[in-house]
Design a protein around this motif. Sequence first.
Motif, short mmCIF file in Angstrom:
data_model
loop_
_atom_site.label_atom_id
_atom_site.label_comp_id
_atom_site.label_asym_id
_atom_site.label_seq_id
_atom_site.Cartn_x
_atom_site.Cartn_y
_atom_site.Cartn_z
N PHE B 23 0.83 -1.21 0.00
CA PHE B 23 0.00 0.00 0.00
C PHE B 23 0.86 1.25 0.00
CE2 PHE B 23 -3.05 3.04 1.74
CZ PHE B 23 -4.19 2.71 1.01
N ARG B 32 -2.64 -0.64 -5.36
CA ARG B 32 -2.92 -0.18 -4.00
C ARG B 32 -4.26 -0.72 -3.51
NH1 ARG B 32 -1.27 6.09 -3.49
NH2 ARG B 32 -1.41 5.62 -1.29
N LEU B 33 -5.23 -0.82 -4.41
CA LEU B 33 -6.51 -1.41 -4.01
C LEU B 33 -6.33 -2.88 -3.63
CD1 LEU B 33 -9.16 0.00 -6.50
CD2 LEU B 33 -9.10 0.27 -4.03
N PHE B 36 -4.80 -3.03 -0.30
CA PHE B 36 -5.86 -2.78 0.70
C PHE B 36 -6.60 -4.08 1.02
CE2 PHE B 36 -10.52 -2.23 0.73
CZ PHE B 36 -10.69 -1.71 1.99
N ILE B 39 -4.37 -6.41 3.17
CA ILE B 39 -4.39 -5.99 4.58
C ILE B 39 -5.71 -6.42 5.21
CG2 ILE B 39 -4.21 -4.07 6.20
CD1 ILE B 39 -2.79 -2.48 4.09
N GLY B 40 -6.81 -6.17 4.47
CA GLY B 40 -8.13 -6.52 5.00
C GLY B 40 -8.21 -8.01 5.32
#
Lengths: 502, 118
Positions: B23, B32-33, B36, B39-40
Amino acid sequence: MILSLALVALVAVPLLAALLAVVVPRRGALIALLGVAGIATALVVLVPALVRQGVLSLSIGGWNAPLGITLRLDGLGLAFLSMVATVMAAVLVSARPQFAARAGSGETRSQWAFWPLALLLWSALNVAFLSRDLFNLYVALELLTVAAVALVAIEGKAGSLAAGLRYMMFALAGSLAYLLGVALLYAGHGTLDLTLLAAQGIGSGRSGGTAAADLIAAGLITAGLAVKTALFPFHAWLPPAHSGAPAPASAMLSALVPKASFLILIRLWFEALPELASPVLLTLLGALGAAAVLFGSVLALRQSRLKLIVAYSTVAQIGYLFLVFPLAGGDSFAQPWAAGAWTGAVFQALSHGLAKAAMFLCAGVWIIAVGHDRLDGMRGLATATPMTAFAFALAAVSLVGLPPSGGFTAKYLMLTSAFASGQVVWGAVLVVGGLLSAAYLYRPLALAFAKADTPTFAPVSRRLQLVPLLLALAAITLGLASQTPFSLIQIGRPASAVEGLE
Amino acid sequence: MITSATIFGLCGAALIGLGLYGFVTQVHLLRRLLAFNVIGSGIFLLFGATAARTPTGATDPVPQALIITGIVVALAATALGVGLVLAYVRISGKACLPEDADTIDGGPHPSSHEDPPE
């Protein structure tokens, strides 16, 4: 029964209206007005009940916390709900010329999308003010972010899409930090209900879980919320996003959206985890707020476009809100000055919401009149649109903190607390910030009132000019008649600082 | 002895770390999405692992309900993000934010220059 219904309506009415606006084409503006009427009715029912009975709670579906979600209406929540309802009503009325579908022509994408997005935003805000469950609040914040990002990008230009994407990247990082904190907090304490967390006395040594895990969890949640509130140094996304959106959307984004995450921060540190707040942490939050005030104001001085000035002013005004943490948080919460600082911060949030929405709507009027929002085109606008110039000046009075506005009440309460507690530095920040805001708001006003050689402005309807004036008058009224909101927001506030500096 | 819950928790932490690295370092918006989402997933795995650590030893069902809700929320956010990235690529021909494009000289991936989708 009727009270539970009214409480649920605050969340359900805008949500249902949003869904209706998606499926019924060309009627968005009308459906939005129905939503306004529904919320207004619910608030009219709830205000006397709150005054009579005190705090109202509702366990949704009959499931009690920790398994179910509790909605709880206190004076603080009601004050924010009312401010949001006032601003939303104004915004939805003044968005009609721009976003209502015209007879005989097709509906553009932004005309279709604006109404459901605005209503979704409203619903998410109301959940954020009512819910007591940290995970439910996460869902509310996400709904808020998604609606806000879409509103930033609604015009589909390269600049606004980039601003929306930048906003989204910051907001997603904030959401993840918040979610991780929530997961850790649940792992340690087995509940996410603010009231039950408060009962465990986290940070006092009586609770389960280790102090380090609690601090990391609370720190992650706070950092996530700070990003969403655009606290310095996480503010970089705010000015392009707020200034790039259409004026009615900017008004919602700047006046309302940061207030949701700020209110959750207040509830977290003053209601759920008051004993975890260490002086270092509180001073850090206050210092970031102070930096936001100075940095935002100086950058606002350097802008040459009206909407950017107003957007940077939001960065600065958000900074004041965070002075509440060193002034009223932690150990000082039991002190007599805490009540003043706490109430002052709430007044600041309310009056900033009203005044900032008024300013962005004024900017919208002037963009129609001039065609752009560069300062050099504003010369002579006060003669062409006197009502708007008056509204902008009144809103500026409140933002600067001159009497008798709501902004004055806010800054007066915080300043008194700063001196009473001996934390003079925060008082100096308030004074310097006030002077700087007077300077950056003087520039557009002076130009608007300057004489123009050849004033050729497009005409703007009276109704569109009247709305921001009413909002700015509301911000002034908040100061003139401050006793009623003052006693209202004390209902259900955390116990230890009720008797304050009078 | 390392329990399975600990292993899941450590895997979750590793995913969060990997995703965070992506990210922060990637400038391509789609990457980057994806970061994300990594990480989620890590957070959800960690959250699920905590469900096994109740005092009674019985598994706590609440985190599962929260994770499912969280996945739906992440899906919605990702959908909006992808939609915005596509719209942005169509207009500007770039898949990274203007400030990143300046520093990386037009984007990090030569492939992103070739043929933006119409």
